[in-house]
Design an enzyme around this catalytic site. Structure first.
Site: not given
Lengths: 585, 585
Positions: B295, B438-440
């Site tokens: 992140r 992305y990555e949450g």
């Protein structure tokens, strides 16, 4: 992928219950017009937008335009859709009735424009520019040119373009160098290169009418030496049909971020035959005839993409099942709740909704003033001109800046799927991004607002706008909301009046903040009005949705105005003090 | 088109004069490390970024990736650049020295990561994910797997991927259905479909190591039934070489808005042979090992694109001659002044600069804490873990949201040219847009910050962060700026402490505003610190530029925090009250 549906109920509410269209038409003397006729026009327009051009939008982006053997082709279906548009008379909505135009009020046409922009922005652009060209030819061209070109531009048998920009002359048109040399037959030989020409060539019509800014020999330098010329792709024969090819061509088409199905052409004029439009050296003034309208139309592009993005996001949020609501399971029979139950998703959707419906109200307020300008011959005409001049840069700049935010939210609601082209959400963000740039960048709009519109004549345009808003607020029935709206208007007026006296440098430094500040305040006022009007609505969703969205706007969006206000009356010294060299290290 | 140049002077200032790198390395016992060595690494890294991968970036976007006969190819030059990267040891910068990694501190590696992101984001992604995969394999895999895979992943002979998302399971991984069936030989047969797999296939290496989340038979439902598996593209022979093809393949590659030169794959696992990593049903915890790092790395992507966009905009603004300065002609020999003389253009450039350099400071502060976490064995390690956990969602969410703003400003400075692909500015906006997703998604980051990081253990992570910042502020020499920084920190701490006690629904409604509020305040504190530190700098541009940019940030950007703060402690009722049906009419 969500299929666009025209927001008919909101149009109906805004036109009938908020703007009181029937009273409006009565007041301005628009004979034969009423809200029912506008409804019928909208219903037909919605069909065309939803069924004919919306289905072409996604593929149009993938296929784009092609330049082969000097001719531009548009994606499959685009030309046929245009023929249907023209055949059903849509192109002539606003045209002069002396040339077979339908002469509709703007309040009837603007909803259609919004729908076209929502459904397929690329497709819409060429028709929008034709409407602008019609305005310039109708107002400034000789009677001979009007007889030759106007009816065909109004019907859409031919399209029009605006040729302003050159590689070295964008925001600063004083630098343009395209030459116009007088010929013995009274025409001019036009030579030069123009860039960013929307619809410069295409496969839709038998002729294209270019309006070109150029310089006469020995013309004064700068903007006072620019003239406007009508330069057709094909010269006309004696029957006024497109005949011999004129000396002009497409050099290339731009590879762009978006609006890929709209051909953006580099145009080369090699001694092309042209006719003067308006007076020598007064070309920029002629172009400005189209400018208020074209800039507002670009604002409408922002609104159109906002609506399309909001619809797409809302439908996905209702369908997409992920996680549980913070309140516990809401759809216990499903493996997860729809993401509509997530407060942060609702925040995103309400942001889209508050902006979209707020901007729609602004667009119809503007259309109402255009109607007044068109129909009234008394003091109201001048007043409406003042108001339109003041609101134009706000509409163009704010509506398009907001559209980039709203369409990016649309991507965000979809998560990773928003980044994938087939869902259509990222296309809306790419397509609408141009609207912040063309017809004068939004920085130019901000400079126009604070540097010209606000301060010219000591604030007449501002005062006319404030008076109009003040009068329309006064009919609100809810006292608390009325007071809120009055306070916002008062604050805007006060600060604006102070800004008139700021020096040019500080004003230039405050320009964009003033434009945004004005936009947020204006939408706040409109939302309070809408919430008030919705209380009497027979549509229960309007009755619930408008006040709730107004509350959201006032609470979560309007506070942004403070960040802009805080710098309005300060100096530009923080912007100017750093040497160019110290911007990087 | 502007060619990227690594911002070496700013790195030097931040590392040496702001972070005091030599003292930092001494304090944490990073033996053999000093600022000079880091300088040397940066100089070499800059060469690679500027000369090898930056020139591939524009063409990479146009050509994109191709899937033919089940195999993915990347654009010309991409694979060769990767070989050079691996050959020069860049892939091993952070790797475990037991497996031939260089074991550098993060403060040495993070500037290189920024450069790679600036120069060619698409190219960078696969190497970034390999670094994440290394972390998971190193920490959680069996000794046998580590011996087989780790050295080759660290060197870059093979790359790694993360296989989490499935069509029905994105933000909500509890819904994933990929199956892992135990086999007699101790391996597992993996069956299912994964989407959005970056680097799922490519033409760079002889093998690809997939880390795949899947469910064992009879695993508990939800996130407590997810296990992690290592699934290589090619099974290894007895010499640990890639040999027999595993039962997996690429179904398709996504057509995306940007990062087109990075293959985003749909992966089909058809009983592919996999090995358990970590314990059964503890797969998500293993993935979370990589999560803070990944992140943060996505936040770095935001920073990288900000820098590239700022550079492009600045060089254009210096070159582009349009109109005169509001102060009168500044370049009287030219036909117009450069647009650098327009206050509104300077406002845009300073916004880019203030964000870019502010985010860079944030990235190096984070890197410093990662160093502490890595090298210190005492109480400082736990403290750094708390700080990193708290800062991770802010870095990921704020740095990437800001990057979309900054790269859009980059387009705007170019006017219409910004919309044309050849200038490279719109690519940066398209490429960086993925980082918010992305990555949450950034909504997930905001929920993580307010719902977990802030409130877990009654605010321990917040307190550790505030203490660290408080201590570092105290060394500031300018009393007024020190007090400003202390006030900001105090305000942030107070409001954050109150938010711990807000109920889950209201917190979810305030989440994104809290993340943005925190980001603006944090950057304000860092700017005040940088301005203070710059006073002693030997570089006259730093000495002038940092205080001027700090003044700009405090005056024109920081006020945004108020709009976010105003809703933090209010209820989410305005978000939740409207029925789903009344969102449209």
């Amino acid at each position: 992928m969500h299929q666009y549906q025209a927001p008919m109920a909101d149009f109906q509410f805004l036109l009938k219950e908020w703007l009181n269209l029937d009273s409006h038409y009565l007041a301005i003397g628009a004979q034969g017009m009423d809200a029912e006729l506008v409804s019928e026009v909208m219903t037909q327009g919605a069909k065309f937008a939803e069924q004919v051009i919306a289905p072409l939008n996604r593929e149009g982006d993938e296929i784009g335009c092609k330049l082969e053997n000097g001719a531009v082709s548009t994606p499959p279906g685009f030309a046929a859709a245009y023929q249907e548009y023209v055949g059903n008379g849509w192109n002539a909505m606003l045209g002069n009735p002396d040339f077979d135009g339908q002469d509709l009020p703007y309040t009837a046409a603007v909803p259609i424009h919004e729908m076209l922009n929502s459904a397929n922005l690329s497709w819409r652009l060429t028709t929008m520019l034709t409407e602008s060209a019609v305005l310039a030819v109708d107002k400034h061209a000789s009677e001979a040119l009007r007889q030759q070109y106007l009816a065909k531009l109004i019907s859409g048998e031919w399209t029009g373009t605006m040729n302003l920009t050159e590689p070295q002359a964008g925001s600063d048109l004083s630098l343009l160098t395209t030459k116009a040399e007088p010929q013995d037959d009274g025409t001019y030989a036009i030579t030069g290169n123009k860039i960013f020409i929307t619809g410069g060539d295409h496969d839709w019509t038998s002729n294209i009418v270019h309006l070109v800014l150029a310089r006469l020999p020995k013309a004064p330098e700068g903007v006072k030496g620019i003239s406007l010329f009508l330069v057709p792709k094909f010269l006309l024969n004696e029957q006024n049909e497109a005949a011999e090819k004129n000396k002009l061509g497409v050099g290339s088409i731009e590879k762009k971020m978006g609006i890929k199905a709209s051909p953006t052409c580099v145009m080369n004029f090699d001694g092309a035959k042209g006719w003067l439009v308006g007076e020598e050296n007064k070309g920029l003034a002629c172009m400005f005839t189209m400018m208020n309208d074209a800039r507002f139309q670009v604002g409408m592009q922002g609104l159109g993409t906002c609506e399309a993005s909001f619809q797409g996001a809302l439908s996905y949020a209702k369908d997409r099942l992920q996680s549980r609501s913070p309140k516990g399971p809401q759809q216990p029979d499903a493996k997860a709740d729809s993401i509509m139950h997530q407060p942060d998703v609702r925040r995103m959707l309400l942001t889209q909704k508050a902006f979209t419906e707020g901007l729609r109200a602004l667009s119809l307020l503007y259309a109402q003033q255009m109607d007044i300008e068109k129909y009234c011959k008394d003091y109201r005409k001048a007043q409406a001109q003042q108001i339109l001049a003041f609101l134009t840069p706000i509409c163009k700049g704010f509506m398009t800046d907001i559209a980039t935010e709203v369409t990016n939210i649309g991507i965000q609601v979809y998560g990773g799927h928003g980044y994938v082209r087939e869902w259509g959400m990222e296309q809306l963000a790419r397509d609408t991004r141009i609207a912040q740039l063309y017809e004068g960048t939004n920085g130019i709009q901000a400079a126009d607002l604070i540097g010209r519109k606000l301060s010219r004549d000591g604030g007449l345009m501002l005062n006319a706008t404030v008076e109009m808003l003040s009068a329309s607020i006064n009919s609100m029935s809810n006292k608390k909301q009325l007071e809120q709206a009055q306070m916002l208007l008062h604050e805007w007026h006060q600060i604006s009046a102070k800004l008139i006296h700021v020096d040019a440098l500080d004003a230039a430094g405050a320009a964009t903040d003033y434009l945004h500040y004005s936009g947020y305040v204006l939408l706040g006022i409109l939302w309070l009005q809408m919430a008030d009007a919705a209380k009497k609505s027979a549509n229960p969703k309007i009755k619930a949705g408008k006040p709730a969205t107004c509350e959201f706007y006032i609470k979560r969006i309007l506070p942004r105005k403070e960040a802009h206000r805080s710098v309005l009356l300060s100096s530009a010294s923080d912007l100017m003090s750093l040497s160019d060299e110290a911007f990087d290290y």
